[in-house]
Design an enzyme around this catalytic site. Structure first.
Site, PDB file in Angstrom:
ATOM      1  N   HIS A   1       0.580  -1.216  -0.055  1.00 26.26           N
ATOM      2  CA  HIS A   1      -0.122   0.033   0.119  1.00 26.26           C
ATOM      3  C   HIS A   1       0.822   1.355  -0.099  1.00 26.26           C
ATOM      4  CE1 HIS A   1       1.015  -0.374   4.238  1.00 26.26           C
ATOM      5  NE2 HIS A   1       0.750   1.128   4.390  1.00 26.26           N
TER       6      HIS A   1
HETATM    7  C1  UD1 Z   1      -1.258   5.480   6.102  1.00 28.52           C
HETATM    8  C2  UD1 Z   1      -0.048   5.776   6.904  1.00 28.52           C
HETATM    9  C3  UD1 Z   1       0.949   4.558   6.566  1.00 28.52           C
HETATM   10  C4  UD1 Z   1       0.196   3.347   7.218  1.00 28.52           C
HETATM   11  C5  UD1 Z   1      -0.989   3.108   6.475  1.00 28.52           C
HETATM   12  C6  UD1 Z   1      -1.937   2.032   7.031  1.00 28.52           C
HETATM   13  C7  UD1 Z   1       0.947   7.989   6.609  1.00 28.52           C
HETATM   14  C8  UD1 Z   1       1.823   9.128   5.835  1.00 28.52           C
HETATM   15  N1  UD1 Z   1       0.870   6.891   6.191  1.00 28.52           N
HETATM   16  O1  UD1 Z   1      -0.979   5.344   4.889  1.00 28.52           O
HETATM   17  O2  UD1 Z   1       2.322   4.752   7.471  1.00 28.52           O
HETATM   18  O3  UD1 Z   1       1.181   2.180   6.918  1.00 28.52           O
HETATM   19  O4  UD1 Z   1      -1.862   4.474   6.831  1.00 28.52           O
HETATM   20  O5  UD1 Z   1      -2.899   1.916   6.117  1.00 28.52           O
HETATM   21  O6  UD1 Z   1       0.353   8.592   7.611  1.00 28.52           O
HETATM   22  N2  UD1 Z   1      -8.474   5.632   1.924  1.00 28.52           N
HETATM   23  C9  UD1 Z   1      -9.651   5.160   1.407  1.00 28.52           C
HETATM   24  N3  UD1 Z   1     -10.268   4.972   2.842  1.00 28.52           N
HETATM   25  C10 UD1 Z   1      -9.820   5.243   4.030  1.00 28.52           C
HETATM   26  C11 UD1 Z   1      -8.472   5.587   4.064  1.00 28.52           C
HETATM   27  C12 UD1 Z   1      -7.763   5.902   3.057  1.00 28.52           C
HETATM   28  O7  UD1 Z   1     -10.193   5.164   0.614  1.00 28.52           O
HETATM   29  O8  UD1 Z   1     -10.525   4.790   5.318  1.00 28.52           O
HETATM   30  C13 UD1 Z   1      -7.590   6.045   0.328  1.00 28.52           C
HETATM   31  C14 UD1 Z   1      -7.820   7.341   0.037  1.00 28.52           C
HETATM   32  O9  UD1 Z   1      -7.784   7.370  -1.053  1.00 28.52           O
HETATM   33  C15 UD1 Z   1      -6.321   7.963   0.542  1.00 28.52           C
HETATM   34  C16 UD1 Z   1      -5.495   6.792   0.418  1.00 28.52           C
HETATM   35  O10 UD1 Z   1      -6.196   5.705   0.798  1.00 28.52           O
HETATM   36  O11 UD1 Z   1      -6.001   9.120  -0.331  1.00 28.52           O
HETATM   37  C17 UD1 Z   1      -4.354   6.745   1.336  1.00 28.52           C
HETATM   38  O12 UD1 Z   1      -4.665   6.911   2.600  1.00 28.52           O
HETATM   39  P1  UD1 Z   1      -3.833   7.879   3.750  1.00 28.52           P
HETATM   40  O13 UD1 Z   1      -4.477   8.130   4.860  1.00 28.52           O
HETATM   41  O14 UD1 Z   1      -3.482   9.043   2.733  1.00 28.52           O
HETATM   42  O15 UD1 Z   1      -2.528   6.956   3.874  1.00 28.52           O
HETATM   43  P2  UD1 Z   1      -2.396   5.581   3.819  1.00 28.52           P
HETATM   44  O16 UD1 Z   1      -1.616   5.098   2.480  1.00 28.52           O
HETATM   45  O17 UD1 Z   1      -3.493   4.742   4.329  1.00 28.52           O
END
Ligand code: UD1
Length: 409
Positions: free
Chosen positions: A215
């Site tokens: 991810h």
């Molecule tokens: C975040 C953490 C990472 C951790 C991961 C666990 C940071 C910089 N990164 O990354 O260290 O390993 O969480 O999952 O904080 N999204 C959804 N639904 C959700 C959450 C996210 O659809 O409930 C999608 C969105 O499109 C979003 C993308 O996932 O833009 C990334 O989510 P984000 O919270 O920005 O970072 P993670 O990749 O989850």
């Protein structure tokens, strides 16, 4: 004494669980959820499964760029902490106003936002999982770790290496070698994971599959990487492998209590490894935007699931032949479950897992990944594994240190 925990993403929730259990008997423990993760599978399920009460406050920040997301969290946290003179909450004074201490966990954007919003307003900060370093500053998590550690008054370091890293950087706060909170998380969750029906639901035999996750932005933002991942799956579908008690995962020990030592393995059979892939929303979105999702669905050896709760996920780790991942926490969870791990990254912050051969780093290269998956290395040694990550009493160490330092004030 009022203590506020700031959490927002899956790995934060997992670490919060034992700390809340330990602290809440001794102080007013307020939980603020930033809203970084908001889907049921990414958030609510962790609170339910790990018996964490619903957050007192949800900031509802949601997804955005790193800068936008983090700055919005900081802005809203300042209001909750009662530190914004210009903007007040419509509902009046927050339950999180003027805390004695703010607790943050791990290395997500929510971690740094919590640490910065508190420290810039002279509220003491304690960082749980302090001092980890991959020394790769291209990772947003590495910057979050460094910035959080330098904003913190108490630094709970999970390992000797983490203590050394903090000393080398001359952090201002007090360093406490607390052991790693994950030892408790894994032990506690295993009580429920034992009864998980996920294997049956996915029609899997123990040790007949690889658990695969990916991810991180560094991995998923590239078409080439995602294409390589699919090509690797296709290649593995052509290979047969013997799994049995001679596999590195054959002998396992995790718990001193003995009741969460894993399964015996079935008789030796040659078969094609299945791949269980719980897909993170970010990865799914990118696969679709690159037009690769249908190709992935077409891989007959791959079982795609939505993101899983911790209980089912831990069961899958335990029962997998090997774990292949780009995650940080999963490398260590695999280690604690004595399952070999292949980490598709240039570096890791959990260096102890490499020392004993349980974890191997590799490039985004099909042949390298396939070779590592199929290699039947001699069984790695598990020297004092539990001591490397502490004695499973990290939440008590954290509680006692906090109460000793702040309860008098
Ligand atoms: C975040 C953490 C990472 C951790 C991961 C666990 C940071 C910089 N990164 O990354 O260290 O390993 O969480 O999952 O904080 N999204 C959804 N639904 C959700 C959450 C996210 O659809 O409930 C999608 C969105 O499109 C979003 C993308 O996932 O833009 C990334 O989510 P984000 O919270 O920005 O970072 P993670 O990749 O989850």
């Amino acid at each position: 004494m009022k203590i506020v925990s700031v959490v927002g993403a899956r790995p934060n929730f997992v670490k919060l669980a034992p700390v809340h259990k330990s602290l809440s008997k001794y102080c007013d423990h307020i939980i603020i959820h930033t809203g970084q993760h908001y889907d049921n599978e990414m958030s609510d399920i962790f609170f339910k499964e790990l018996r964490i009460p619903e957050p007192d406050i949800n900031l509802g920040v949601g997804s955005a760029t790193h800068g936008e997301q983090t700055s919005e969290m900081i802005k809203r946290l300042e209001i909750e902490f009662g530190c914004n003179q210009r903007e007040c909450r419509e509902e009046g004074v927050s339950v999180a106003s003027k805390p004695s201490l703010v607790l943050v966990y791990g290395d997500t954007n929510s971690t740094f936002a919590g640490a910065f919003a508190a420290s810039i307003n002279n509220i003491p900060v304690a960082h749980i999982e302090a001092g980890l370093r991959s020394f790769d500053r291209r990772m947003p998590e590495e910057l979050n770790r460094i910035l959080t550690d330098h904003s913190s008054d108490m630094l709970f370091a999970p390992t000797d290496t983490a203590v050394r890293n903090l000393k080398n950087e001359h952090v201002a706060g007090r360093i406490i070698n607390s052991g790693d909170i994950s030892v408790e998380v894994v032990e506690e969750a295993w009580k429920f994971s034992k009864n998980s029906t996920v294997l049956k639901e996915l029609r899997l035999e123990p040790k007949s599959f690889i658990l695969f996750t990916m991810h991180r932005a560094e991995s998923t933002d590239s078409y080439e990487n995602l294409k390589t991942m699919i090509e690797t799956f296709k290649d593995l579908n052509e290979r047969k492998i013997e799994t049995g008690s001679s596999s590195p995962a054959g002998k396992q020990k995790v718990s001193s209590s003995g009741d969460y030592s894993p399964h015996a393995i079935n008789s030796h059979t040659r078969h094609c490894l299945q791949i269980v892939f719980p897909v993170h929303p970010r990865t799914e979105k990118l696969l679709k935007s690159y037009g690769l999702y249908e190709e992935l669905i077409g891989c007959e050896n791959v079982i795609i699931t939505k993101p899983l709760g911790y209980v089912d996920f831990l069961r899958l780790i335990h029962e997998s032949y090997k774990v292949v991942t780009d995650s940080g926490g999963l490398q260590k969870e695999a280690y604690l479950c004595s399952v070999p791990c292949i980490t598709i990254r240039r570096s890791t912050e959990w260096v102890e897992t490499l020392d004993q051969g349980w974890n191997k780093l590799c490039a985004f290269d099909k042949d390298e990944i396939v070779d590592l998956v199929l290699s039947q290395d001699p069984e790695p040694k598990m020297n004092n594994s539990r001591l490397i990550f502490g004695r499973g009493n990290t939440s008590e160490i954290i509680r006692d240190a906090i109460i000793y330092r702040y309860n008098k004030k």
